[in-house]
Design an enzyme around this catalytic site. Sequence first.
Site, short mmCIF file in Angstrom:
data_model
loop_
_atom_site.label_atom_id
_atom_site.label_comp_id
_atom_site.label_asym_id
_atom_site.label_seq_id
_atom_site.Cartn_x
_atom_site.Cartn_y
_atom_site.Cartn_z
N LYS A 106 0.86 -1.18 0.00
CA LYS A 106 0.00 0.00 0.00
C LYS A 106 0.90 1.23 0.00
O LYS A 106 1.93 1.25 0.69
CB LYS A 106 -0.89 -0.04 1.25
CG LYS A 106 -1.90 1.09 1.34
CD LYS A 106 -2.81 0.92 2.55
CE LYS A 106 -3.85 2.03 2.65
NZ LYS A 106 -4.75 1.83 3.81
N SER A 112 -9.76 1.96 2.89
CA SER A 112 -8.90 2.73 2.01
C SER A 112 -7.87 1.87 1.27
O SER A 112 -7.27 2.34 0.32
CB SER A 112 -8.15 3.78 2.84
OG SER A 112 -7.29 3.13 3.78
N SER A 116 -9.99 -0.47 7.05
CA SER A 116 -9.42 -0.37 5.70
C SER A 116 -8.73 -1.61 5.16
O SER A 116 -8.34 -1.62 3.98
CB SER A 116 -8.45 0.80 5.63
OG SER A 116 -9.17 1.99 5.52
N1 GLN Z 1 -13.26 4.14 6.39
C1 GLN Z 1 -12.62 4.57 7.58
C2 GLN Z 1 -12.24 6.01 7.47
O1 GLN Z 1 -12.53 6.59 6.49
C3 GLN Z 1 -11.45 3.70 7.88
C4 GLN Z 1 -10.24 4.06 7.13
C5 GLN Z 1 -9.07 3.23 7.51
O2 GLN Z 1 -9.20 2.19 8.15
N2 GLN Z 1 -7.90 3.70 7.14
O3 GLN Z 1 -11.66 6.57 8.35
#
Ligand code: GLN
Length: 484
Positions: free
Chosen positions: A76, A151, A175
Site C-alpha cells: 500500500k 482505504s 481499511s
Molecule cells: N473508512 C474509515 C475512514 O474513512 C477507515 C479508514 C481506515 O481504516 N484507514 O476513516
Amino acid sequence: MHEQTIAELKRGLSSGAFSSEELTRHYLERIERLDDTYKSYITVTKEAALAQARAADAARAGGDAAPLCGIPIAHKDIFCTRGVRTSCGSKMLDNFVPPYSATAVEKLEQAGCVMLGKTNMDEFAMGSSNENSYYGEVKNPWHIDSVPGGSSGGSAACVAAQLAAAATGTDTGGSIRQPASHCGITGIKPTYGRVSRWGMVAFASSLDQGGVLARNAEDAALVLQQMAGFDNRDSTSIDRPVEDYCQNLHAGIEGTVVGVPGEYFGEGLDSAVGAAVEAAIEQFEALGARIKAIHLPHTRLAVPAYYIIAPAECSANLSRFDGVRYGYRCSDPQDLDDLYKRSRGEGFGEEVKRRILVGTYALSAGYYDAYYSQAQKVRRLIKQDFVDAFSDVDVIAGPVAPSPAFRFGAKSRDPVAMYLEDIYTVPVSLAGLPGLSLPCGLAAGKPVGLQLIGNYFDEARLLNMAHRFQQATDHHRQRAAGID
Ligand code: GLN
C-alpha cells in the site's frame, strides 16, 4: 502462475518449476496489460522488482532461501519505501521519495519478497471507497462500476485481479477488512501494536495498524508471520513473541465458542449479506464450533466516537505537511502565512480537509470536553463490551460491511452514509482487537465478507478458523468474471 497461492508458489519456486524472475515478469506483464482497467497500482517498480527477483533466485541457488524468497507482492502506498515515491494517495506527497523504508517493508524484504509496486488508496487512508485518491478511483474487479472498498482498495483489487500474490494494507477503522470483503479476498488486521507503524504514514496513531490482504487465510498467515513483531522504533509496538501462525492452521475447531452479537444484525444490514453471514456461521457450527448469542451494547456509539477520535488524531498528524519541509509547496508564496495556507489548501483533498476541520474543532478549548473527551469515554465502554464478551466466547463473528460494494458516486456526496460503511469494523479498531475478513458468498453477484474478531493477540486462532472454513468451502476460490 498468477492463479497459485503463496503456499503453491513457494513449492513451485523451491522445486525449480519456475524462477522468481519468470514469476515476477509474468506478474509485471499482467499489470501492464490489465491495470489500466483497475488502476490498483499508483507506481509499478519494474526494474527494481526484476533485480530483487534475480537476487532471490541467486540466494535460492546458494541454498539461502528466506521464507518468502522470490514471492511478488505489492505495498500500500502508505508504507515508506526507500527511493520509491510514497504518495499516500495524495497530491501533498506526489513528489515524496522517502530516504528509508518502513519496518514492515524491510521485514518483508528480508523475508525475500519481491516488491511489484505501490498500490492505490484513499488519500491518507481516509475513506471507504477509494474515491478519495488523488490518482483516480480503483475499480472493483468483480464489478467495474462498483467501488473496491477503502482505504486499501488498490491492495484488495490487485490481489483479487491476481496482479500480486498478496499485498500489505493498513486498517484504522476497517481499511483492510472492508476492501477485502468487497473484493472477495481474505484480509487480516492484527492486534494494535503487533505490526510496527514505523515508516507508515500516520493517520490516527492510536488506531492505525498494518496487515495483509491475500487469496486465503494460509497466505495471510505466511505473510503476517514475516511482518509482525516488536520494533523499538515504534513506541506502541508490543514486545511479545510472535506466535507461529502456520503451525495450528489445520487444527480442528471443535468446541470453539463463537459469539454472535445481536447488534451486528439489526437495521441497515442488507438481507442478502445477512443471509450469507448467517450461513457461514452455520458452517462453523458444522465444523464443531458452538454458537452463542452475545451483546455488544455500545456498538451504535462506535461510528460517532470514531469520527471524533480519528479526525482529532489526523488533525495533529497532518499538521506536519506545511509546504516547508517536504511534500507539496504552492507556487510563488507571498509570505509565510500564504505558503502554509495555499500549500495545505491546494495539496489536500476535500475529505482530508473535512477531517482536519472536524478534528481541530473537536480538540479546541471550548469543545474538547463535549466531543473528544466524551468520545474517549465511549471508546472505553466499547472496549469493555468486548472484554466482557470474551469472558464467555473465544471468537466473535458477524458481517464486515452492511452491504456489498456500491456503485461509484452512490455515497460520495453524503459523508455520513459513507461513514456508516464502517459500523461493524470501527468498534474492533477502537478496542485494538484483531479482525479478519473472509469471503463467505455473494450478494447480487458481489462478494460478501464474514468478520471474525479475536481477543488480543489471538491472530493464530482467527487464521486457524478461517483456514478450516476455507478447507470446507470454496467461496475464496471464486473469481470475478473476466479474471483469467
Ligand atoms: N473508512 C474509515 C475512514 O474513512 C477507515 C479508514 C481506515 O481504516 N484507514 O476513516
